[in-house]
Design a protein around this motif. Structure first.
Motif, PDB file in Angstrom:
ATOM      1  N   ALA A 131     -12.432   1.915   2.162  1.00 26.70           N
ATOM      2  CA  ALA A 131     -12.470   0.789   2.329  1.00 26.70           C
ATOM      3  C   ALA A 131     -14.020   1.079   3.648  1.00 26.70           C
ATOM      4  O   ALA A 131     -14.999  -0.266   2.732  1.00 26.70           O
ATOM      5  CB  ALA A 131     -11.576  -0.095   3.660  1.00 26.70           C
ATOM      6  N   LEU A 164      -7.133  -5.146   4.081  1.00 22.73           N
ATOM      7  CA  LEU A 164      -5.684  -5.271   3.291  1.00 22.73           C
ATOM      8  C   LEU A 164      -5.140  -6.754   3.523  1.00 22.73           C
ATOM      9  O   LEU A 164      -4.562  -7.455   2.473  1.00 22.73           O
ATOM     10  CB  LEU A 164      -4.465  -4.471   3.938  1.00 22.73           C
ATOM     11  N   LEU A 220       0.718  -1.215   0.058  1.00 18.83           N
ATOM     12  CA  LEU A 220       0.474  -0.343  -0.192  1.00 18.83           C
ATOM     13  C   LEU A 220       0.826   1.117  -0.491  1.00 18.83           C
ATOM     14  O   LEU A 220       0.169   1.829  -1.236  1.00 18.83           O
ATOM     15  CB  LEU A 220      -0.748   0.291   1.512  1.00 18.83           C
ATOM     16  N   SER A 242      -7.461   5.746   1.836  1.00 18.56           N
ATOM     17  CA  SER A 242      -7.516   4.342   1.465  1.00 18.56           C
ATOM     18  C   SER A 242      -8.109   3.074   2.232  1.00 18.56           C
ATOM     19  O   SER A 242      -9.408   2.898   1.765  1.00 18.56           O
ATOM     20  CB  SER A 242      -6.011   3.453   0.977  1.00 18.56           C
ATOM     21  N   LEU A 243      -7.854   3.021   3.839  1.00 22.41           N
ATOM     22  CA  LEU A 243      -8.985   3.251   4.295  1.00 22.41           C
ATOM     23  C   LEU A 243      -9.948   3.515   4.933  1.00 22.41           C
ATOM     24  O   LEU A 243     -11.176   2.563   4.968  1.00 22.41           O
ATOM     25  CB  LEU A 243      -8.133   2.830   5.665  1.00 22.41           C
ATOM     26  N   ASN A 277      -6.622   1.583  -3.420  1.00 24.45           N
ATOM     27  CA  ASN A 277      -6.741   0.036  -3.741  1.00 24.45           C
ATOM     28  C   ASN A 277      -5.479  -0.820  -3.731  1.00 24.45           C
ATOM     29  O   ASN A 277      -5.933  -1.181  -4.904  1.00 24.45           O
ATOM     30  CB  ASN A 277      -7.447  -0.523  -3.309  1.00 24.45           C
ATOM     31  N   TYR A 303      -4.934  -9.289   0.223  1.00 25.46           N
ATOM     32  CA  TYR A 303      -2.960  -9.387  -0.231  1.00 25.46           C
ATOM     33  C   TYR A 303      -2.783 -10.785  -0.596  1.00 25.46           C
ATOM     34  O   TYR A 303      -2.935 -11.761  -1.012  1.00 25.46           O
ATOM     35  CB  TYR A 303      -2.139  -9.048   0.560  1.00 25.46           C
ATOM     36  N   PHE A 340      -8.978  -3.867  -9.965  1.00 25.74           N
ATOM     37  CA  PHE A 340      -9.048  -2.616  -8.859  1.00 25.74           C
ATOM     38  C   PHE A 340      -9.412  -1.768  -8.862  1.00 25.74           C
ATOM     39  O   PHE A 340      -9.696  -1.166  -9.255  1.00 25.74           O
ATOM     40  CB  PHE A 340      -7.673  -2.358  -8.595  1.00 25.74           C
ATOM     41  N   GLN A 341     -10.122  -0.834  -7.438  1.00 26.47           N
ATOM     42  CA  GLN A 341     -10.713   0.111  -6.640  1.00 26.47           C
ATOM     43  C   GLN A 341      -9.969   1.388  -6.501  1.00 26.47           C
ATOM     44  O   GLN A 341      -8.466   0.906  -6.085  1.00 26.47           O
ATOM     45  CB  GLN A 341     -11.669   0.247  -5.386  1.00 26.47           C
ATOM     46  N   TYR A 350       2.226   1.348  -3.785  1.00 31.41           N
ATOM     47  CA  TYR A 350       0.866   2.468  -4.165  1.00 31.41           C
ATOM     48  C   TYR A 350       0.850   3.799  -4.229  1.00 31.41           C
ATOM     49  O   TYR A 350       0.883   4.424  -5.529  1.00 31.41           O
ATOM     50  CB  TYR A 350       0.079   1.722  -3.773  1.00 31.41           C
ATOM     51  N   HIS A 382      -4.153  -3.902  -3.866  1.00 30.78           N
ATOM     52  CA  HIS A 382      -4.679  -4.964  -4.023  1.00 30.78           C
ATOM     53  C   HIS A 382      -5.979  -5.540  -4.612  1.00 30.78           C
ATOM     54  O   HIS A 382      -6.991  -4.989  -4.283  1.00 30.78           O
ATOM     55  CB  HIS A 382      -4.915  -5.979  -2.713  1.00 30.78           C
TER      56      HIS A 382
END
Length: 787
Positions: free
Chosen positions: A170, A397, A131, A166-167, A295, A401, A291-292, A134, A297
């Motif tokens: 989610a 995550l 992450l 990122s979280l 993210n 992964y 992918f979103q 990325y 993964h």
């Protein structure tokens, strides 16, 4: 005059030249060389004919940095909007119109939860290091390349993206799955304000807790909460997760002798589309993934060894809880036999062209109080929200992964066991011959007799949770004897799990095809299965109506009635029966239910899943009190209401669609892809795509779904991608994007797949080295920065 005209022409040419130069500078780079800090070696990015990047790196860190860079150059504005939505920061850009949405997402505490998640994470774990790499790629693109057109139009100042962003996104994904905020106020209102006889069509078992001691102001707040939870995502122009299809077929039932996987997650349409495709290759990873935003993964993926897809599990993982407030201290609630203090926090929401909005947030031991989400709360009862996403260890995550590398049945099951919320059905297949389905979620242990379909009463102990069930207790199947696993958001059969499941009709329609003896499934006949536009639901509904319609329809209407009677439920573009049925379905719902529910609760009902299952039961029960209209002195009978709905349906369709000979589903059922800036002209003309005539319909396998309502019907959500992977040779995999790979306006891949998608065509998802070279349309080399 000639000189003036010449000057004007030269000025116009100059302006057009400047505009062309300005827009050209915004386009993605798919050829050439770029220096990128942090890289250890050169990364090769080949772009194919659909604009999909095929990234080859010498190590995983470089692979993820490159993924972040190319993902950002195609979808940076989408990343920015999703970050702002999840963090409650849209009003800062769009003004007071988005303040309600910001208030809701601040109340959900997504960014606080993301901050805590990151703080307790192992930041040296492989998933977290991926992450970070990325995000370095995303931030390097943002810092080194021109900002997207939308940034300039809105006056946005770029700021770095973080793991917390990122979280938080989610969390937005998990919230968009949660139906409780929309359904629990409605069902509790029916139970407490109308009574058990009215509740019967909505619940197979109407035994439930005693009525809540709510005031008129409390019911007003619950109406507003249900409406806010429905409208908050729609107003933002961003995708919302709704449902999905996925199945895996064992090699004993396929033409190739190896498992075949199919999947099409159903998500609200938007521009750009939700999924970003990329093929990743390094010594440690080989994966073609979907992918979103923000993210690294893949949530969907395949390679030569395995493939998987996901659908919504739709388990009820969110409870609304009526707290008992201390009459002597409004900042205390009753919990575990004593008064306890509420936690209090202050938030400030920035609002464009207006003063900042001050927001006070409260939290009880049961969760955040959602009253703060309402602009003008009128009730006295604190409403807490217990949500598994906030209350459980939920290492998403790490889960994905591991799933990106799950090349064996045990490794796939171990990844599924990590997923806590949102609840997902994970459908997996391998070239070794295994197929599996796991309901991946942390299922709470609630007290016996508590029905989480209703708002719970904290003072009676209904809100207590005794931890979570072990993953082994979740519904799941591995290599079943029938030779396939299927998930279409239906309720699990063998294990009772409270939830807001879709009708069984879509799953039944798919199951009827999959269980046909002698069929050998391949990539071709699987396409027909994904594109099936029929459903058995219309026949179930019409069974209670046809006798009345035949007996009461006029001579010129008899042909329409018989057309409905012969109809197989297929929502093809030329179907007149589909038009008539969907209008009649809405009109019946309105005639039967609106007078008891009123405008707010009725509109909420139309956008919940509970109405789909309630209508067939209600129509089959002539003694239900719903049939009697409260605005008349007489007691209406079912035939009277059915005839009234029929006449109103015909009148509406005559007014909206013209001559009855012209009524066609494609005329009334249309798909648009809205952009966050496309709310009004002229930006709607610039960024939105559509409308297009659309086949399929609500709860058909080709689930191009619309809201239950009057014609015409805008399509709201549907297959966000269609994927077919034969594990005999995954290099032959097929897929399609509803719109295009990039979100950059004027790029050739902004909308280049829209027609193929609607016409049911598929495109190859290239993953072999030979196919990648053959279909390469650009080569971008990302090189280490100079020392």
């Amino acid at each position: 005059m000639k000189r003036l005209l010449l000057s004007a022409l030269l000025l116009l040419v100059a302006l057009l030249g400047l505009a062309a130069y300005y827009l050209a500078d915004k386009q993605p780079l798919r050829d050439g060389r770029l220096r990128m800090p942090g890289l250890q070696a050169t990364v090769e990015v080949r772009y194919d004919e659909r604009g999909v990047p095929h990234i080859r790196a010498q190590n995983d860190a470089d692979l993820y940095r490159a993924l972040g860079f190319v993902h950002a150059q195609d979808r940076l504005f989408q990343m920015e909007m999703l970050r702002r939505l999840a963090n409650g920061e849209l009003a800062e850009v769009f003004g007071a119109a988005l303040l309600d949405t910001d208030r809701l997402f601040r109340t959900l505490r997504l960014r606080q939860h993301a901050r805590q998640y990151v703080a307790r994470s192992d930041q040296q774990s492989p998933a977290f290091l991926a992450l970070q790499a990325y995000l370095e790629g995303v931030n390097h693109y943002q810092a080194s390349r021109p900002a997207p057109l939308e940034f300039d139009l809105l006056g946005l100042e770029p700021r770095p993206f973080s793991a917390e962003d990122s979280l938080a996104i989610a969390g937005y994904m998990a919230y968009s799955f949660a139906a409780a905020l929309r359904s629990e106020p409605l069902l509790t209102h029916i139970r407490d304000q109308l009574g058990a006889a009215y509740l019967a069509p909505f619940m197979e078992n109407t035994a439930s807790s005693a009525a809540l001691p709510l005031t008129e102001g409390d019911w007003h707040d619950l109406q507003q909460l249900a409406s806010l939870s429905l409208n908050s995502l729609a107003q933002s122009g961003l995708p919302q997760f709704e449902g999905s299809n996925a199945w895996a077929i064992a090699g004993t039932h396929t033409a190739s002798g190896k498992p075949l996987l199919a999947g099409d997650p159903h998500i609200r349409f938007a521009a750009p589309a939700v999924w970003y495709e990329a093929h990743l290759s390094s010594p440690g990873l080989e994966l073609y993934g979907h992918f979103q935003a923000l993210n690294p993964h893949a949530l969907l993926g395949f390679n030569q060894r395995f493939a998987w897809s996901i659908t919504m599990f739709q388990n009820d993982d969110l409870d609304l809880i009526a707290e008992r407030r201390n009459p002597d201290n409004p900042l205390q609630v009753w919990h575990a036999g004593r008064w306890v203090d509420l936690q209090v926090e202050q938030e400030t929401i920035l609002v464009k062209d207006a003063a900042p909005h001050r927001l006070t947030l409260y939290r009880s031991p049961n969760g955040p109080l959602i009253n703060a989400a309402l602009p003008n709360p009128q009730g006295d009862t604190p409403l807490a929200m217990w949500w598994a996403f906030l209350e459980s260890d939920n290492p998403l995550l790490d889960a994905f992964y591991q799933l990106n590398r799950a090349d064996s049945l045990p490794r796939a099951e171990a990844a599924a066991a990590l997923i806590g919320a949102p609840g997902l059905n994970l459908v997996w297949a391998s070239a070794d011959g295994d197929i599996a389905w796991w309901a991946a979620a942390h299922l709470p242990r609630r007290p016996a007799g508590v029905d989480p379909a209703f708002i719970l009463d904290a003072s009676r102990g209904e809100a207590r949770k005794d931890g979570f069930l072990p993953f082994s207790a979740n519904p799941q199947e591995v290599n079943p004897p029938r030779g396939y696993v299927l998930s279409a958001n239906q309720a699990p059969q063998d294990v009772a799990v409270p939830g807001y499941y879709n009708l069984a009709d879509r799953a039944a329609q798919l199951d009827r095809q999959l269980r046909q003896p002698g069929v050998r499934w391949d990539l071709q006949n699987s396409q027909a299965l994904q594109l099936d536009s029929a459903s058995g639901y219309p026949q179930r509904v019409l069974a209670s109506l046809l006798d009345t319609l035949r007996a009461t329809a006029s001579a010129d209407e008899q042909a329409l009635v018989e057309e409905l009677a012969r109809w197989d439920g297929s929502h093809t573009l030329d179907s007149r029966a589909a038009v008539l049925f969907n209008q009649l379905l809405y009109q019946l719902t309105r005639e039967i239910l609106h007078d008891e529910l009123g405008d707010a609760f009725f509109d909420n009902l139309l956008q919940t899943r509970v109405i789909d299952s309630a209508l067939p039961r209600l129509l089959a029960d002539p003694l239900s009190p719903w049939w009697d209209r409260r605005d008349t002195a007489s007691r209406e009978t079912p035939p009277e209401i059915i005839v009234r709905a029929w006449r109103a349906s015909l009148a509406h369709l005559d007014a909206q669609l013209g001559p009855r000979s012209d009524w066609q589903w494609g005329q009334a059922h249309r798909l648009s892809h809205p952009h966050p800036l496309g709310v009004k002209a002229p930006l709607s003309w610039l960024f939105n795509v559509g409308p297009f005539p659309a086949p399929g319909g609500h709860e058909t396998p080709n689930n191009l779904s619309h809201k239950l309502g009057p014609a015409p019907w805008p399509v709201v959500y549907g297959p966000s991608t269609r994927r077919l992977i034969d594990l005999a040779d995954s290099h032959t995999a097929l897929g399609i994007n509803p719109l295009g790979q990039t979100g950059v306006r004027f790029d050739r891949h902004y909308r280049d797949q829209a027609s193929d998608y609607l016409e049911g065509r598929y495109q190859p998802m290239h993953s072999s080295p030979q196919a990648i070279r053959q279909h390469s349309r650009g080569l971008l080399l990302l090189e280490p920065a100079a020392p």
